[in-house]
Design an enzyme around this catalytic site. Sequence first.
Site, mmCIF file in Angstrom:
data_model
loop_
_atom_site.group_PDB
_atom_site.id
_atom_site.type_symbol
_atom_site.label_atom_id
_atom_site.label_comp_id
_atom_site.label_asym_id
_atom_site.label_seq_id
_atom_site.Cartn_x
_atom_site.Cartn_y
_atom_site.Cartn_z
ATOM 1 N N GLU A 185 -17.412 2.533 34.713
ATOM 2 C CA GLU A 185 -16.361 3.370 34.043
ATOM 3 C C GLU A 185 -16.668 5.053 34.007
ATOM 4 O O GLU A 185 -17.630 5.463 33.222
ATOM 5 C CB GLU A 185 -16.151 2.880 32.474
ATOM 6 C CG GLU A 185 -15.593 1.551 32.545
ATOM 7 C CD GLU A 185 -14.158 1.285 33.103
ATOM 8 O OE1 GLU A 185 -13.507 2.402 33.041
ATOM 9 O OE2 GLU A 185 -13.903 0.126 33.483
ATOM 10 N N CYS A 239 -12.672 11.111 28.331
ATOM 11 C CA CYS A 239 -12.473 10.750 29.955
ATOM 12 C C CYS A 239 -11.253 10.937 30.298
ATOM 13 O O CYS A 239 -10.854 10.984 31.340
ATOM 14 C CB CYS A 239 -13.177 9.527 30.242
ATOM 15 S SG CYS A 239 -12.613 8.017 29.291
HETATM 16 P P1 NAD Z 1 -24.011 10.193 31.067
HETATM 17 O O1 NAD Z 1 -23.859 9.846 32.241
HETATM 18 O O2 NAD Z 1 -24.898 11.191 30.651
HETATM 19 O O3 NAD Z 1 -24.822 8.893 30.001
HETATM 20 C C1 NAD Z 1 -24.224 7.751 29.826
HETATM 21 C C2 NAD Z 1 -25.129 6.645 29.429
HETATM 22 O O4 NAD Z 1 -26.202 6.416 30.803
HETATM 23 C C3 NAD Z 1 -26.117 6.822 28.337
HETATM 24 O O5 NAD Z 1 -26.151 5.868 27.531
HETATM 25 C C4 NAD Z 1 -27.502 7.408 29.127
HETATM 26 O O6 NAD Z 1 -28.650 7.299 28.258
HETATM 27 C C5 NAD Z 1 -27.377 6.247 30.204
HETATM 28 N N1 NAD Z 1 -28.245 6.633 31.387
HETATM 29 C C6 NAD Z 1 -28.611 8.093 31.740
HETATM 30 N N2 NAD Z 1 -29.354 8.022 32.808
HETATM 31 C C7 NAD Z 1 -29.360 6.661 33.275
HETATM 32 C C8 NAD Z 1 -30.152 5.974 34.336
HETATM 33 N N3 NAD Z 1 -30.720 7.044 35.160
HETATM 34 N N4 NAD Z 1 -30.030 4.727 34.204
HETATM 35 C C9 NAD Z 1 -29.465 4.145 33.197
HETATM 36 N N5 NAD Z 1 -28.784 4.718 32.104
HETATM 37 C C10 NAD Z 1 -28.849 6.146 32.184
HETATM 38 O O7 NAD Z 1 -22.682 10.222 30.081
HETATM 39 P P2 NAD Z 1 -22.386 10.956 28.847
HETATM 40 O O8 NAD Z 1 -22.616 12.288 28.749
HETATM 41 O O9 NAD Z 1 -22.898 9.783 27.472
HETATM 42 O O10 NAD Z 1 -20.663 10.566 28.480
HETATM 43 C C11 NAD Z 1 -19.846 11.512 29.103
HETATM 44 C C12 NAD Z 1 -19.403 10.980 30.567
HETATM 45 O O11 NAD Z 1 -18.690 9.521 30.184
HETATM 46 C C13 NAD Z 1 -18.094 11.891 31.016
HETATM 47 O O12 NAD Z 1 -18.231 11.917 32.504
HETATM 48 C C14 NAD Z 1 -16.777 10.716 30.641
HETATM 49 O O13 NAD Z 1 -15.838 11.052 31.294
HETATM 50 C C15 NAD Z 1 -17.618 9.515 30.834
HETATM 51 N N6 NAD Z 1 -16.826 8.380 30.168
HETATM 52 C C16 NAD Z 1 -16.077 7.551 30.686
HETATM 53 C C17 NAD Z 1 -15.190 6.684 29.983
HETATM 54 C C18 NAD Z 1 -14.376 5.521 30.817
HETATM 55 O O14 NAD Z 1 -14.048 4.930 30.333
HETATM 56 N N7 NAD Z 1 -14.152 5.619 32.136
HETATM 57 C C19 NAD Z 1 -15.100 6.521 28.836
HETATM 58 C C20 NAD Z 1 -15.877 7.676 28.122
HETATM 59 C C21 NAD Z 1 -16.763 8.348 28.715
#
Ligand code: NAD
Length: 528
Positions: A272, A306
């Site tokens: 997602e 998002c």
């Molecule tokens: P992010 O990608 O920085 O982090 C998301 C999660 O991934 C966090 O829990 C983080 O600790 C973890 N993570 C980071 N590096 C990792 C790795 N190498 N391996 C495994 N896990 C890892 O995103 P964010 O800043 O927390 O959230 C914002 C983003 O999420 C935006 O792009 C937003 O659009 C998206 N988002 C999408 C939806 C959807 O349903 N499509 C919903 C909400 C947010």
Amino acid sequence: MTDSAQNSPPQTAPTATSLTETERKRTEQKKAVPNGVEHRSSVLTSYDPRTSELLGDYAMMGADEVTRTIREAKSAQKWWAGLGSSGRKRWLLDWKKAIAKRAVDLVEVVVQETGKPHDDAWLEVMLAVEHLDWAAKNAGKVLDRHKVRSGLVALNQASSVGYEPLGVVGVIGPWNYPVYTPMGSIAYALAAGNAVVFKPSELTPGTGTWLAETWRTLAPNQPVFQVVTGDADTGAALCRSRVDKVSFTGSAATARKVLAICAESLTPAVIEGGGKDAMIVGGDAKLDAAAEAAVFGGMGNAGQTCVGVERVYVVETVFDDFVALVETKARKLKPGADRGAAYGPMTREAQVEVVRDHVRDALDKGGTAVVGGLDSIREPYIQPIVLVDVPEDSIAVTEETFGPVLVINRVRDLSEAIARANATSFALGASVFTQDTRTGQWVAERLRAGVVTINSVLGFAGVAALPFGGVGDSGFGRIHGADGLREFSRVKSIARQKRRAPLHLLTMDRKARHLRVSKWVFKTRHTR
Ligand code: NAD
């Protein structure tokens, strides 16, 4: 052109110094560097983004803790799967009640960790609970074994399809909707008979812990739902831990890393990702309603949604009127930390720079700011920014901004609007405003997106039956609805032979007469 009225900082806004302080604290805790060797802190501290106040310390879990948690989950999952859909439904509805009864506490944790206003946190919690309720009540209907027709050539077979749990699902969540977003995976994975290990964002560990605690209070000896707190390394450890599926919500950049890790062990994943959602405004649209939706979709939650509105394509005949309405509405919004604030701070400080880069690029390339501008960016708050006539190659149009910024561009007609809306690598949600039902449907069917709303934005969020997910850089796989339940299941088909077929072909002793009749039946059925 900047709007000076928009440039005064909100009274409750912490200063830029306090933001830097939070940033510094987070960086220090993440990586201490004794003797030049990078060392990971064992403590994850969460802060209130409005005040930099320390909220709580959580374990920065490593591979060992994650592995131990998965082991416990695997054993609890056997009990959980054995309950069947009706047994699980009772537990999940009890869990729902426990969350709903203490919703005021959960709201408070969300407000503190994200900085969003109480009303927004309430909305998020209420919607999440609706999903939990739907998943619990519908899992049996969707997943329990059911008959399918065997068809003419296999009338001697009794055929059925059933969906089995995968085992343990690892859910990795973001911070922007720390309850609603992960619940879209957690509730559906649990209802499908899986155990879940949830890794909340490092910015919202308290929210994830709160949810896990409510489950633990309910079923202390059955760790079917657990949380592992930590940062990117913890998330990576979860992907490496041989879970049966990963459900990741976050940015496209992190999704690529998650998939690379999952590839090592062929662990399947749902992604997602982010979005760059477009709204299309037709010449016959109710402009006031469209402007209200654009401002809500673009500025609500400080644009950190998002499926928020980032781009608006307006048919040129109504462009000026639409922009004037958006301008009036956007100017009224005051971000801040007080209860009456329209929205809160940027939860993740680093996003402020992204927003600045996007606005700067849009203005440098010839776009015009009709509300706010670069001066509106005063960490940790960003006043509303509305940009018009922004070139389509600007990063404010092509990349996810994730801030309270709306880009409004004019188009000749709906066909041009669709072409432009479909031109980014993201394809999560989209919306269209028109008074003509058939036109709305026509546009919706041509938009490259996982979900389209007609005459509303985010109208799907409370419809639990609607599957949700994206295309391209916005990801793949679906959460919510029947597809969301199936996403966390393994389909098994069973064909039971009731009697020997009159035309017995599945044998080495096949009779020539049986094949002759079969060919005649085949030609009669399929060549006419
Ligand atoms: P992010 O990608 O920085 O982090 C998301 C999660 O991934 C966090 O829990 C983080 O600790 C973890 N993570 C980071 N590096 C990792 C790795 N190498 N391996 C495994 N896990 C890892 O995103 P964010 O800043 O927390 O959230 C914002 C983003 O999420 C935006 O792009 C937003 O659009 C998206 N988002 C999408 C939806 C959807 O349903 N499509 C919903 C909400 C947010």
